[in-house]
Design a protein around this motif. Structure first.
Motif, PDB file in Angstrom:
ATOM      1  N   GLU A 247      -5.283 -56.541 -40.039  1.00  0.00           N
ATOM      2  CA  GLU A 247      -4.842 -55.618 -41.082  1.00  0.00           C
ATOM      3  C   GLU A 247      -5.546 -54.280 -40.957  1.00  0.00           C
ATOM      4  O   GLU A 247      -6.734 -54.221 -40.639  1.00  0.00           O
ATOM      5  CB  GLU A 247      -5.180 -56.193 -42.464  1.00  0.00           C
ATOM      6  N   CYS A 248      -4.793 -53.208 -41.254  1.00  0.00           N
ATOM      7  CA  CYS A 248      -5.417 -51.900 -41.362  1.00  0.00           C
ATOM      8  C   CYS A 248      -5.855 -51.711 -42.813  1.00  0.00           C
ATOM      9  O   CYS A 248      -5.745 -52.623 -43.620  1.00  0.00           O
ATOM     10  CB  CYS A 248      -4.444 -50.806 -40.941  1.00  0.00           C
ATOM     11  N   LYS A 249      -6.305 -50.520 -43.148  1.00  0.00           N
ATOM     12  CA  LYS A 249      -6.819 -50.299 -44.508  1.00  0.00           C
ATOM     13  C   LYS A 249      -5.744 -50.452 -45.585  1.00  0.00           C
ATOM     14  O   LYS A 249      -6.055 -50.613 -46.754  1.00  0.00           O
ATOM     15  CB  LYS A 249      -7.456 -48.914 -44.605  1.00  0.00           C
ATOM     16  N   MET A 254      -0.364 -57.544 -40.830  1.00  0.00           N
ATOM     17  CA  MET A 254      -1.325 -57.396 -39.734  1.00  0.00           C
ATOM     18  C   MET A 254      -0.648 -56.787 -38.521  1.00  0.00           C
ATOM     19  O   MET A 254       0.390 -57.273 -38.064  1.00  0.00           O
ATOM     20  CB  MET A 254      -1.875 -58.781 -39.364  1.00  0.00           C
ATOM     21  N   HIS A 255      -1.244 -55.699 -37.992  1.00  0.00           N
ATOM     22  CA  HIS A 255      -0.714 -55.081 -36.776  1.00  0.00           C
ATOM     23  C   HIS A 255      -0.959 -56.006 -35.584  1.00  0.00           C
ATOM     24  O   HIS A 255      -2.104 -56.354 -35.300  1.00  0.00           O
ATOM     25  CB  HIS A 255      -1.419 -53.753 -36.508  1.00  0.00           C
ATOM     26  N   VAL A 256       0.099 -56.395 -34.921  1.00  0.00           N
ATOM     27  CA  VAL A 256      -0.059 -57.169 -33.680  1.00  0.00           C
ATOM     28  C   VAL A 256      -0.290 -56.152 -32.567  1.00  0.00           C
ATOM     29  O   VAL A 256       0.478 -55.193 -32.437  1.00  0.00           O
ATOM     30  CB  VAL A 256       1.212 -57.997 -33.375  1.00  0.00           C
ATOM     31  N   LYS A 309       7.865 -49.145 -40.473  1.00  0.00           N
ATOM     32  CA  LYS A 309       6.622 -48.682 -39.879  1.00  0.00           C
ATOM     33  C   LYS A 309       5.538 -48.635 -40.952  1.00  0.00           C
ATOM     34  O   LYS A 309       5.822 -48.351 -42.117  1.00  0.00           O
ATOM     35  CB  LYS A 309       6.859 -47.273 -39.319  1.00  0.00           C
ATOM     36  N   CYS A 310       4.305 -48.918 -40.552  1.00  0.00           N
ATOM     37  CA  CYS A 310       3.190 -48.905 -41.501  1.00  0.00           C
ATOM     38  C   CYS A 310       2.872 -47.472 -41.908  1.00  0.00           C
ATOM     39  O   CYS A 310       2.973 -46.547 -41.121  1.00  0.00           O
ATOM     40  CB  CYS A 310       1.958 -49.551 -40.873  1.00  0.00           C
ATOM     41  N   ARG A 311       2.472 -47.313 -43.150  1.00  0.00           N
ATOM     42  CA  ARG A 311       2.141 -45.979 -43.653  1.00  0.00           C
ATOM     43  C   ARG A 311       0.894 -45.397 -42.996  1.00  0.00           C
ATOM     44  O   ARG A 311       0.612 -44.211 -43.122  1.00  0.00           O
ATOM     45  CB  ARG A 311       1.970 -46.020 -45.171  1.00  0.00           C
ATOM     46  N   CYS A 312       0.140 -46.253 -42.299  1.00  0.00           N
ATOM     47  CA  CYS A 312      -1.052 -45.738 -41.603  1.00  0.00           C
ATOM     48  C   CYS A 312      -0.656 -44.964 -40.348  1.00  0.00           C
ATOM     49  O   CYS A 312      -1.473 -44.278 -39.752  1.00  0.00           O
ATOM     50  CB  CYS A 312      -2.003 -46.875 -41.241  1.00  0.00           C
ATOM     51  N   GLY A 313       0.599 -45.101 -39.924  1.00  0.00           N
ATOM     52  CA  GLY A 313       1.071 -44.346 -38.765  1.00  0.00           C
ATOM     53  C   GLY A 313       1.004 -45.106 -37.447  1.00  0.00           C
ATOM     54  O   GLY A 313       1.556 -44.648 -36.441  1.00  0.00           O
ATOM     55  N   ARG A 314       0.329 -46.247 -37.436  1.00  0.00           N
ATOM     56  CA  ARG A 314       0.270 -47.023 -36.182  1.00  0.00           C
ATOM     57  C   ARG A 314       1.647 -47.607 -35.892  1.00  0.00           C
ATOM     58  O   ARG A 314       2.351 -48.043 -36.806  1.00  0.00           O
ATOM     59  CB  ARG A 314      -0.766 -48.142 -36.283  1.00  0.00           C
ATOM     60  N   THR A 315       2.022 -47.606 -34.621  1.00  0.00           N
ATOM     61  CA  THR A 315       3.369 -48.051 -34.264  1.00  0.00           C
ATOM     62  C   THR A 315       3.450 -49.553 -33.988  1.00  0.00           C
ATOM     63  O   THR A 315       4.534 -50.114 -33.992  1.00  0.00           O
ATOM     64  CB  THR A 315       3.864 -47.286 -33.021  1.00  0.00           C
TER      65      THR A 315
HETATM   66 ZN   LIG Z   1      -1.273 -49.951 -40.730  1.00  0.00          ZN
END
Ligand SMILES: [Zn+2]
Lengths: 432, 144
Positions: A247-249, A254-256, A309-315
């Motif tokens: 998981e990001c913040k 969870m980002h795989v 897409k996650c709001r954290c910007g990670r793809t």
């Molecule tokens: Zn994220």
């Protein structure tokens, strides 16, 4: 490529990276893996036919059974002098699986842990107490290597020995722990008994929870008790151990790490691929591993992929928290039930303490789900009417959400065996 | 007026549970006046009147038991037919729900005491006093 850039690659670049790594992995396996080359030739697959990532769907699955049957060296693709570590894991069936690592494999696994820890805010100066078991279980050692790679101070405490864990946390002012959720709850009980207030008397700020399924309610509970941010993580030995997904913040899936794995969701019954958003069994392929690449491994874990897409910007795409294991799921009166769903429902009742147990029985010819729930001491006010009403409310809530009417038993706190590792919450007495 | 307090202990229906409770109390030199068990399907509540409720509460809680302390009504039953019925009638007329009630006998069957658990204890006291029903105080219980 820098670590930061990999996480924010745009979709096309990430796809190209995956495709080239996938192709390279398949080519190498054709020449160096007797297991896979034989299997694939039989299915009429050749490496030069791979044009897109979709082509992975033509490959047969690899099962846990395949790993067991070919124990210990059957899936190893490097000569022994190029391998530096082996981890084994024994399932409930007894026969072990062996997972080999080259030096590079360990570095790559550590890289994903360091990346994940950094993503959640860990940094040099943090004190990291690793309460996972070391040794053959990957969750302890691989996390340890990742934490050192990031540069935090690591306390290799290992699992258990609660007295010493508390002393270590106090002496070294531990800020981060890696812990199973059930042990986190147990530890909270012990701290309470000792009169230590985890929020004010300790320096904890981040928890990494993993190695067993648990509910969002359990995470909330842990965050509240300890006053920390608790992050969900996912991994398995067959896929290098912990750090497959994190998981990001945002704490929203969870980002795989798709630069290292290809992610698919399938229908566990038919094996058909399912679109993002649909729940099914997670299937993973390694595309950045030397010693023992595994293609289309059926993890047995039930989850789904977040379509947005996650709001954290990670793809890198996210998966939901593991809802349960394909094998843990039980069927009662024709309804599929995951223990984690029962847990989520009962943990929503403020009167309920931390422990519960599900017992499946047969009464005359009828199947019965008995749910034993520990109630908090401070909820008990002497009124049997209140107990009955609580019992009724829990029963109705489970009935309306799961379509199964349970028998709910209220029991005193501390009555059920307190679990310190992976916990056995379901007892199935129907076979007897 | 001193309140009559009842100790309640949450218990699964385990045979050893009552013994556990009485052992703890006797080790703390606490005398039991009355004991009763209200039972659900798989669990029960042990209810006790003791000579030192505060001390009993503390002793039981220290041993990790789920325990509660509640005020109850203690009513001296007259040795006349219909005594119990009259009290229940008064409470019912005033919409006071009786959760549980039990009786015990003091001094070789000469005096009967009825213990009543109600939610709204204040109101129950008022209506009973208004009807001139004599409520016992804690000290009465142990001097009887
Ligand atoms: Zn994220």
């Amino acid at each position: 490529m820098r670590e930061k850039d990999i996480q924010y690659l745009d979709k096309e670049q990430l796809y190209e990276l995956q495709l080239s790594r996938f192709k390279r992995t398949i080519e190498r396996l054709f020449t160096s893996s007797p297991f896979y080359s034989k299997l694939w030739k039989k299915s009429g697959i050749s490496p030069d036919k791979i044009k897109s990532l979709q082509d992975i769907r033509r490959f047969p699955f690899t099962s846990r059974e395949d790993l067991r049957r070919n124990f210990p060296f059957g899936l190893l693709t490097l000569p022994l002098e190029k391998v530096v570590r082996v981890h084994t894991s024994t399932g409930t069936t007894g026969k072990p699986k062996a997972i080999f690592f080259s030096k590079r494999d360990i570095n790559e696994a550590a890289r994903l842990i360091a990346r994940s820890m950094k993503m959640t805010g860990a940094k040099r100066g943090d004190v990291f107490q690793n309460m996972m078991s070391y040794g053959l279980f990957t969750g302890g050692l691989i996390f340890h290597y990742g934490a050192e790679r990031l540069g935090v101070l690591v306390i290799p405490a290992g699992a258990g020995n609660t007295e010493r864990q508390i002393e270590l946390m106090q002496d070294f002012k531990t800020t981060i722990v890696h812990i199973t959720p059930s042990y986190a709850l147990y530890l909270a009980d012990v701290l309470e008994e000792r009169g230590v207030d985890p929020k004010n008397d300790l320096d904890l700020r981040i928890f990494y929870l993993g190695a067993e399924p648990y509910s969002e309610e359990t995470r909330d509970k842990i965050e509240k008790i300890y006053g920390v941010d608790a992050f969900n993580s996912y991994g398995l030995s067959e896929m290098n151990g912990p750090g497959v997904a994190f998981e990001c913040k945002r704490k929203d899936g969870m980002h795989v790490w798709e630069d290292n794995f290809i992610l698919e969701i399938i229908d566990p019954l038919t094996g058909e691929n399912l679109p993002d958003g649909e729940e099914g069994e997670l299937v993973l392929s390694t595309i950045n591993r030397e010693a023992m690449p595994i293609i289309r491994y059926r993890t047995g874990d039930i989850t789904y992929v977040y379509p947005e897409k996650c709001r954290c910007g990670r793809t890198h795409r996210r998966i939901s928290r593991i809802k349960g294991r394909v094998d843990d799921m039980f069927i009662i009166r024709g309804v599929n039930v995951f223990p984690s769903e029962v847990e989520r429902i009962i943990m929503n009742f403020p009167e309920v303490a931390r422990n519960y147990q599900i017992i499946l029985e047969r009464e005359s010819s009828l199947e019965v789900m008995r749910v034993k729930v520990e109630i908090k001491k401070r909820f008990f006010d002497g009124s049997i009417e209140h107990l009955r009403s609580l019992q009724e409310r829990i029963k109705n809530k489970i009935k309306s959400e799961l379509m199964v009417t349970p028998k709910v038993e209220l029991i005193e706190p501390g009555t059920l065996p307190r679990t310190t590792g992976k916990s056995r919450r379901v007892i199935d007495n129907r076979k007897l | 007026m001193s309140k009559v307090q009842q100790i309640s202990v949450f218990a699964q229906n385990k045979p050893g549970k009552i013994k556990r409770v009485t052992d703890i109390l006797s080790r703390n030199s606490i005398n039991i006046r009355a004991i009763t068990i209200a039972s659900g399907d798989e669990y029960g509540v042990i209810k006790l009147l003791v000579d030192d409720p505060g001390k009993a509460y503390q002793a039981l809680a220290e041993k990790g038991l789920s325990v509660a302390l509640n005020e109850v009504l203690a009513i001296k039953m007259e040795d006349k037919p219909g005594g119990l019925h009259r009290i229940m009638e008064i409470l019912a007329e005033n919409n006071i729900n009786v959760e549980d009630a039990y009786g015990f006998v003091i001094k070789s069957g000469k005096i009967a005491v009825l213990v009543v658990n109600v939610k709204d204890i204040k109101k129950a006291k008022e209506v009973l006093l208004f009807k001139r029903i004599h409520l016992l105080e804690e000290k009465d219980l142990y001097q009887l």
